[in-house]
Design a protein around this motif. Structure first.
Motif, short mmCIF file in Angstrom:
data_model
loop_
_atom_site.label_atom_id
_atom_site.label_comp_id
_atom_site.label_asym_id
_atom_site.label_seq_id
_atom_site.Cartn_x
_atom_site.Cartn_y
_atom_site.Cartn_z
N GLY A 126 -8.62 9.71 18.66
CA GLY A 126 -9.44 8.67 19.28
C GLY A 126 -10.70 9.23 19.90
O GLY A 126 -11.77 8.62 19.83
N LEU A 127 -10.60 10.40 20.48
CA LEU A 127 -11.78 11.06 21.04
C LEU A 127 -12.77 11.40 19.94
O LEU A 127 -13.98 11.15 20.07
CB LEU A 127 -11.37 12.33 21.79
N TRP A 128 -12.29 11.94 18.83
CA TRP A 128 -13.15 12.27 17.71
C TRP A 128 -13.83 11.01 17.16
O TRP A 128 -15.03 11.01 16.89
CB TRP A 128 -12.32 12.97 16.62
N ILE A 141 -4.04 20.87 15.85
CA ILE A 141 -4.10 20.32 14.48
C ILE A 141 -5.33 19.44 14.30
O ILE A 141 -6.06 19.57 13.32
CB ILE A 141 -2.80 19.55 14.17
N VAL A 142 -5.58 18.54 15.24
CA VAL A 142 -6.73 17.65 15.13
C VAL A 142 -8.03 18.45 15.18
O VAL A 142 -8.97 18.16 14.44
CB VAL A 142 -6.70 16.56 16.23
N THR A 143 -8.07 19.47 15.99
CA THR A 143 -9.26 20.32 16.06
C THR A 143 -9.52 21.00 14.73
O THR A 143 -10.65 21.06 14.25
CB THR A 143 -9.11 21.37 17.18
N ARG A 144 -8.47 21.50 14.10
CA ARG A 144 -8.61 22.15 12.80
C ARG A 144 -9.04 21.16 11.72
O ARG A 144 -9.85 21.48 10.86
CB ARG A 144 -7.30 22.81 12.36
N LEU A 145 -8.47 19.96 11.75
CA LEU A 145 -8.80 18.97 10.73
C LEU A 145 -10.21 18.43 10.85
O LEU A 145 -10.83 18.06 9.86
CB LEU A 145 -7.80 17.81 10.78
N THR A 146 -10.74 18.37 12.05
CA THR A 146 -12.08 17.82 12.26
C THR A 146 -13.16 18.89 12.25
O THR A 146 -14.34 18.57 12.26
CB THR A 146 -12.15 17.03 13.57
N ARG A 147 -12.80 20.14 12.23
CA ARG A 147 -13.79 21.22 12.26
C ARG A 147 -14.75 21.20 11.08
O ARG A 147 -15.94 21.39 11.27
CB ARG A 147 -13.10 22.56 12.37
N PRO A 148 -14.31 20.99 9.84
CA PRO A 148 -15.28 20.98 8.74
C PRO A 148 -16.38 19.94 8.91
O PRO A 148 -17.52 20.20 8.59
CB PRO A 148 -14.43 20.69 7.50
#
Length: 103
Positions: A24-26, A81-88
């Motif tokens: 939700g933050l992303w 996990i969310v940080t890794r998924l949104t990094r690209p």
């Protein structure tokens, strides 16, 4: 319910809460870029995300420390996990901004 199963449930609930909170933050940050009222989005999102997360921790813990800690570990794991998924998406955005500055 046996203790091990309860802790697995609490960990999974923490992962779900973490995905909701950080996902939700992303989503909110991406939405704020395109809206004329970013402060409203940030405030509303923060209140909603914190309310959902705190209520989830309250119900999962049931007044006991072990489920609360398992839920917290799941929450932190979901953050990673969310940080890794949104990094690209963040790296692509940074590269496009760098090319605009070079021109």
């Amino acid at each position: 319910m046996n203790d091990g199963l309860a802790l697995i449930f609490a960990f999974a609930a923490g992962m779900l809460l973490g995905c909701v909170f950080f996902g939700g933050l992303w989503w909110t940050i991406r939405k704020c870029v395109a809206t004329p009222y970013p402060a409203r989005w940030m405030l509303g999102s923060a209140l909603a995300r914190m309310s959902i997360t705190l209520a989830g921790f309250y119900f999962v813990s049931a007044g006991q420390l072990k489920p609360l800690l398992a839920c917290l570990v799941g929450f932190i794991a979901a953050r990673l996990i969310v940080t890794r998924l949104t990094r690209p998406a963040i790296q692509v955005l940074a590269k496009t901004q760098e090319t605009h500055h070079a021109t």
